[in-house]
Design a protein around this motif. Structure first.
Motif, PDB file in Angstrom:
ATOM      1  N   LYS A  70       0.869  -1.271   0.025  1.00 16.77           N
ATOM      2  CA  LYS A  70       0.141  -0.009   0.114  1.00 16.77           C
ATOM      3  C   LYS A  70       0.811   1.458  -0.146  1.00 16.77           C
ATOM      4  O   LYS A  70       0.202   2.379  -0.168  1.00 16.77           O
ATOM      5  CB  LYS A  70      -0.951   0.070   1.264  1.00 16.77           C
ATOM      6  N   VAL A  71       2.416   1.050   0.260  1.00 16.01           N
ATOM      7  CA  VAL A  71       2.857   2.229   0.460  1.00 16.01           C
ATOM      8  C   VAL A  71       3.020   2.855  -0.800  1.00 16.01           C
ATOM      9  O   VAL A  71       3.245   2.269  -1.866  1.00 16.01           O
ATOM     10  CB  VAL A  71       4.294   1.722   1.263  1.00 16.01           C
ATOM     11  N   ASN A  72       3.405   4.084  -0.998  1.00 17.91           N
ATOM     12  CA  ASN A  72       3.620   4.887  -2.274  1.00 17.91           C
ATOM     13  C   ASN A  72       5.237   4.916  -2.146  1.00 17.91           C
ATOM     14  O   ASN A  72       5.875   5.756  -1.573  1.00 17.91           O
ATOM     15  CB  ASN A  72       3.205   6.504  -1.966  1.00 17.91           C
ATOM     16  N   ILE A  73       5.772   4.268  -3.083  1.00 16.55           N
ATOM     17  CA  ILE A  73       7.301   3.885  -2.960  1.00 16.55           C
ATOM     18  C   ILE A  73       7.948   5.218  -3.609  1.00 16.55           C
ATOM     19  O   ILE A  73       9.014   5.379  -2.867  1.00 16.55           O
ATOM     20  CB  ILE A  73       7.616   2.484  -3.670  1.00 16.55           C
ATOM     21  N   ASN A  74       7.531   5.888  -4.378  1.00 11.99           N
ATOM     22  CA  ASN A  74       8.165   6.934  -4.574  1.00 11.99           C
ATOM     23  C   ASN A  74       8.322   8.119  -3.594  1.00 11.99           C
ATOM     24  O   ASN A  74       9.625   8.755  -3.372  1.00 11.99           O
ATOM     25  CB  ASN A  74       7.482   7.840  -5.861  1.00 11.99           C
ATOM     26  N   ARG A  75       7.642   8.069  -2.628  1.00 12.56           N
ATOM     27  CA  ARG A  75       7.673   8.902  -1.367  1.00 12.56           C
ATOM     28  C   ARG A  75       8.758   8.310  -0.531  1.00 12.56           C
ATOM     29  O   ARG A  75       9.480   9.235   0.076  1.00 12.56           O
ATOM     30  CB  ARG A  75       6.300   9.229  -0.769  1.00 12.56           C
ATOM     31  N   ILE A  76       8.739   7.082  -0.121  1.00  7.02           N
ATOM     32  CA  ILE A  76       9.832   6.551   0.377  1.00  7.02           C
ATOM     33  C   ILE A  76      10.993   6.899  -0.239  1.00  7.02           C
ATOM     34  O   ILE A  76      12.271   7.162   0.400  1.00  7.02           O
ATOM     35  CB  ILE A  76       9.540   4.923   0.548  1.00  7.02           C
ATOM     36  N   ARG A  77      11.211   6.478  -1.661  1.00  8.67           N
ATOM     37  CA  ARG A  77      12.469   6.839  -2.127  1.00  8.67           C
ATOM     38  C   ARG A  77      13.194   7.843  -2.084  1.00  8.67           C
ATOM     39  O   ARG A  77      14.244   8.375  -1.775  1.00  8.67           O
ATOM     40  CB  ARG A  77      12.402   6.222  -3.598  1.00  8.67           C
ATOM     41  N   ALA A  78      12.206   8.937  -2.148  1.00  7.83           N
ATOM     42  CA  ALA A  78      12.514  10.476  -1.817  1.00  7.83           C
ATOM     43  C   ALA A  78      13.239  10.604  -0.579  1.00  7.83           C
ATOM     44  O   ALA A  78      14.037  11.656  -0.282  1.00  7.83           O
ATOM     45  CB  ALA A  78      11.291  11.609  -2.168  1.00  7.83           C
ATOM     46  N   GLN A  79      13.158   9.690   0.262  1.00 11.31           N
ATOM     47  CA  GLN A  79      13.473   9.995   1.848  1.00 11.31           C
ATOM     48  C   GLN A  79      14.883   9.089   2.172  1.00 11.31           C
ATOM     49  O   GLN A  79      15.423   9.106   3.267  1.00 11.31           O
ATOM     50  CB  GLN A  79      12.588   9.548   2.660  1.00 11.31           C
ATOM     51  N   ILE A  80      15.130   8.188   0.983  1.00 15.75           N
ATOM     52  CA  ILE A  80      16.501   7.442   1.067  1.00 15.75           C
ATOM     53  C   ILE A  80      17.356   7.901   0.056  1.00 15.75           C
ATOM     54  O   ILE A  80      16.890   7.532  -1.252  1.00 15.75           O
ATOM     55  CB  ILE A  80      16.119   5.921   0.881  1.00 15.75           C
ATOM     56  N   GLY A  81      18.357   8.137   0.342  1.00 14.98           N
ATOM     57  CA  GLY A  81      19.419   8.632  -0.876  1.00 14.98           C
ATOM     58  C   GLY A  81      19.951   7.333  -1.179  1.00 14.98           C
ATOM     59  O   GLY A  81      20.340   6.443  -0.690  1.00 14.98           O
ATOM     60  N   GLU A 155      17.629  15.854   1.161  1.00 12.05           N
ATOM     61  CA  GLU A 155      17.365  15.765   2.833  1.00 12.05           C
ATOM     62  C   GLU A 155      16.885  14.237   3.076  1.00 12.05           C
ATOM     63  O   GLU A 155      15.844  14.246   3.970  1.00 12.05           O
ATOM     64  CB  GLU A 155      16.388  17.059   3.380  1.00 12.05           C
ATOM     65  N   PRO A 156      17.731  13.291   2.795  1.00 14.20           N
ATOM     66  CA  PRO A 156      17.064  11.909   2.916  1.00 14.20           C
ATOM     67  C   PRO A 156      17.409  11.532   4.539  1.00 14.20           C
ATOM     68  O   PRO A 156      18.179  12.077   5.287  1.00 14.20           O
ATOM     69  CB  PRO A 156      18.027  11.255   2.221  1.00 14.20           C
ATOM     70  N   LYS A 157      16.478  10.682   5.110  1.00 16.37           N
ATOM     71  CA  LYS A 157      16.814   9.890   6.394  1.00 16.37           C
ATOM     72  C   LYS A 157      17.891   9.062   6.482  1.00 16.37           C
ATOM     73  O   LYS A 157      18.624   8.929   7.458  1.00 16.37           O
ATOM     74  CB  LYS A 157      15.506   9.581   6.950  1.00 16.37           C
ATOM     75  N   LEU A 158      18.356   8.832   5.141  1.00 15.76           N
ATOM     76  CA  LEU A 158      19.352   7.528   5.373  1.00 15.76           C
ATOM     77  C   LEU A 158      20.029   7.833   3.841  1.00 15.76           C
ATOM     78  O   LEU A 158      19.322   7.946   2.840  1.00 15.76           O
ATOM     79  CB  LEU A 158      18.702   6.328   5.323  1.00 15.76           C
ATOM     80  N   ILE A 159      21.183   7.442   3.662  1.00 18.98           N
ATOM     81  CA  ILE A 159      21.835   7.340   2.351  1.00 18.98           C
ATOM     82  C   ILE A 159      22.379   5.682   2.187  1.00 18.98           C
ATOM     83  O   ILE A 159      23.270   5.503   3.139  1.00 18.98           O
ATOM     84  CB  ILE A 159      22.810   8.469   2.195  1.00 18.98           C
ATOM     85  N   LEU A 160      22.102   5.282   1.137  1.00 18.83           N
ATOM     86  CA  LEU A 160      22.752   3.844   1.007  1.00 18.83           C
ATOM     87  C   LEU A 160      23.787   4.157  -0.072  1.00 18.83           C
ATOM     88  O   LEU A 160      23.490   4.808  -1.234  1.00 18.83           O
ATOM     89  CB  LEU A 160      21.435   2.891   0.058  1.00 18.83           C
ATOM     90  N   PHE A 161      25.113   3.604   0.203  1.00 14.20           N
ATOM     91  CA  PHE A 161      26.062   3.614  -0.615  1.00 14.20           C
ATOM     92  C   PHE A 161      26.426   2.351  -1.106  1.00 14.20           C
ATOM     93  O   PHE A 161      26.800   1.380  -0.536  1.00 14.20           O
ATOM     94  CB  PHE A 161      27.310   4.290   0.103  1.00 14.20           C
ATOM     95  N   ASP A 162      26.269   2.438  -2.388  1.00 14.49           N
ATOM     96  CA  ASP A 162      26.662   0.719  -3.371  1.00 14.49           C
ATOM     97  C   ASP A 162      28.276   0.927  -3.834  1.00 14.49           C
ATOM     98  O   ASP A 162      28.202   1.206  -4.940  1.00 14.49           O
ATOM     99  CB  ASP A 162      25.613   0.533  -4.364  1.00 14.49           C
ATOM    100  N   GLU A 163      29.024   0.502  -3.139  1.00 12.03           N
ATOM    101  CA  GLU A 163      30.363   0.460  -3.511  1.00 12.03           C
ATOM    102  C   GLU A 163      30.729   1.721  -4.153  1.00 12.03           C
ATOM    103  O   GLU A 163      31.076   1.960  -5.321  1.00 12.03           O
ATOM    104  CB  GLU A 163      30.795  -0.899  -4.733  1.00 12.03           C
ATOM    105  N   PRO A 164      30.851   2.776  -3.795  1.00  9.78           N
ATOM    106  CA  PRO A 164      30.848   4.083  -4.301  1.00  9.78           C
ATOM    107  C   PRO A 164      32.200   4.417  -4.761  1.00  9.78           C
ATOM    108  O   PRO A 164      32.194   5.353  -5.565  1.00  9.78           O
ATOM    109  CB  PRO A 164      30.526   4.959  -3.137  1.00  9.78           C
ATOM    110  N   THR A 165      33.144   3.700  -4.339  1.00  9.54           N
ATOM    111  CA  THR A 165      34.610   4.025  -4.983  1.00  9.54           C
ATOM    112  C   THR A 165      35.047   2.957  -5.932  1.00  9.54           C
ATOM    113  O   THR A 165      36.247   2.912  -6.262  1.00  9.54           O
ATOM    114  CB  THR A 165      35.470   4.167  -3.705  1.00  9.54           C
TER     115      THR A 165
END
Lengths: 248, 226
Positions: A70-81, A155-165
């Motif tokens: 039921k969640v609006n995933i676009n709005r969630i993604r905007a809060q997760i970098g 202004e995310p609540k959380l940032i996910l880094f996937d092998e950034p370097t």
């Protein structure tokens, strides 16, 4: 608790990439996920903002269940970098427009507001003077810093880094890690997949060692690096130290 | 051999040229809109949009798999049988549009698919909806990449539009036919008409090359001409 992952499963065809992964992340915490290639680290990150749909298991961001249909995933993604291994800056947009796009189209800011906000973040990663450069005109390190600014601007609540370097030339890795270290110290909540053991050791509050789709061991860096409880962890750390020449 | 050209042909041929330009511009523009929709459905039509994907694919196969001439004749001479009647001009525009849309759809599809997958991923990760990601990230890149193949289609359509003379639209070819029939100067008239087409296509090619340069961004398309 900011993020809670419970019993996450993901299968690609015959191969089970995630076999029941659970962990949590507190506000302001930095956790680093390490482990051999192909053990589901990236898949785990991509399940968290549902760029990949998990088969089973639940994820909460604060008290919102991300995995609920039921969640609006676009709005969630905007809060997760999300910071990608190969940057994925929008090729047709300048650095400034890359950072502004989400502000204007997702956060519905005016162009003027978005510009000010974007310039702030570009300055924060040391690239205010490159605002009008296209991605192809920037070095890999600069591109990755722009992509971090793009994530930060939301202004995310959380940032996910996937092998950034991992896609960077060795001499450019430092500038990206420095930005990430600043971020961690400023209290950003971060979940980082990386092979940079030096970074893991100095910046992480906790290390998660993953292998073959499960979390083998987790703990504070000192304990995990000095006294790994599990032989698999010790074995991996030995191999990666040989490969990367220890601490950076 | 004694070639005779006449300035008297000029008004008719100019009128014809104008009509050719009109036919081409209108059908290319309408075909681009339809083609773009078809391409997006062919690339992104999954899940609940799957029926739309099938429809779009069927359309493309049908209109690429049959001659333009057959399509034109069906619309102008066939449809009246079931009570649908168009003027020659409208029937011409319709046939040309429906035909070019199928080809343009394939060019657009190729361009969309050559935009790297990471671009869509990054857009979604920012919180853009899929439609927004297509609109603001994928299409701006695809439309730049599509200019060279699209130029081909435009050039083809300038010439291909000549078939509508067969249903009595007095475009360039139609006017040439008329002049030739009246003057019996077949060779000369068609040489002049060929030059008209050549000049028109030359100008359009320049225009598109200018557009390509205008919209160019570093790192996107135009390899070797950075």
């Amino acid at each position: 608790m900011l993020l809670r992952v419970e019993d996450l499963h993901k299968r690609y065809g015959k191969e089970e990439v995630l076999k029941g992964v659970s962990f949590s992340l507190d506000k302001g915490e930095t956790k680093v996920i390490i482990g051999p290639s192909g053990t589901g680290k990236s898949t785990l990150l991509r399940c968290i903002n549902r760029l990949t749909e998990p088969d089973r298991g639940r994820i909460w961001l604060e008290d919102v269940e991300i995995t609920s249909p039921k969640v609006n995933i676009n709005r969630i993604r905007a809060q997760i970098g999300f910071v990608f291994q190969d940057f994925n800056l929008f090729t047709h947009l300048t650095a400034l427009d890359n950072v502004r796009l989400g502000l204007i189209r997702v956060k519905r800011m005016s162009k003027k507001e978005a510009t000010a906000r974007a310039m702030e973040e570009l300055a924060r990663v040391g690239l205010a003077d490159k605002a009008n450069a296209y991605p192809a005109e920037l070095s890999g390190g600069q591109q990755q810093r722009v992509s971090i600014a793009r994530a930060l601007a939301m202004e995310p609540k959380l940032i996910l880094f996937d092998e950034p370097t991992s896609a960077l030339d060795p001499e450019l890795i430092g500038e990206v890690l420095a930005v990430m270290e600043d971020l961690a110290q400023s209290g950003m909540t971060m979940l980082v997949v990386t092979h940079e053991m030096g970074f893991a050791r100095t910046v992480a509050d906790e290390i998660i060692f993953m292998e073959k789709g499960v979390i083998v061991e987790q703990g504070p860096p000192e304990q995990l690096f000095r006294n790994p409880k599990h032989p698999r962890t010790a074995e991996f750390l030995r191999r990666i130290t040989d490969l990367y020449g220890g601490e950076r | 051999m004694n070639l005779v050209f006449s300035w008297d042909w000029l008004p008719r041929l100019s009128q014809g040229l104008l009509l050719t330009l009109e036919l081409t511009a209108l059908s290319m523009a309408l075909g681009a809109v339809l083609g773009l929709v078809l391409a997006v459905l062919r690339v992104y039509g999954r899940g609940p949009l799957y029926p739309a994907y099938l429809l779009a694919s069927g359309y493309v196969h049908l209109f690429r798999g049959t001659p333009l001439l057959v399509q034109l004749m069906t619309i102008y001479f066939g449809l009246p049988t079931v009570g649908v009647r168009f003027s020659p001009f409208v029937a011409g525009i319709l046939a040309l549009t429906l035909n070019t849309a199928a080809y343009q759809a394939e060019y657009f599809r190729g361009a969309i698919q050559s935009v790297r997958a990471g671009q869509m991923q990054a857009a979604l990760a920012l919180g853009l909806s899929r439609l927004q990601a297509i609109r603001y990230v994928v299409l701006p890149q695809a439309l730049r990449l599509v200019i060279p193949p699209w130029s081909n289609e435009l050039i083809y359509m300038v010439k291909g539009s000549a078939v509508v003379y067969l249903i009595g639209v007095a475009e360039l070819m139609g006017q040439a036919k008329t002049i030739a029939a009246r003057t019996f100067r077949n060779f000369e008239v068609y040489i002049v008409v060929a030059l008209f087409y050549l000049a028109l296509i030359f100008v359009l090619t320049l225009l598109l090359r200018w557009a390509e340069r205008r919209t160019h961004v570093p790192g996107l398309g135009m390899p070797g001409r950075v």
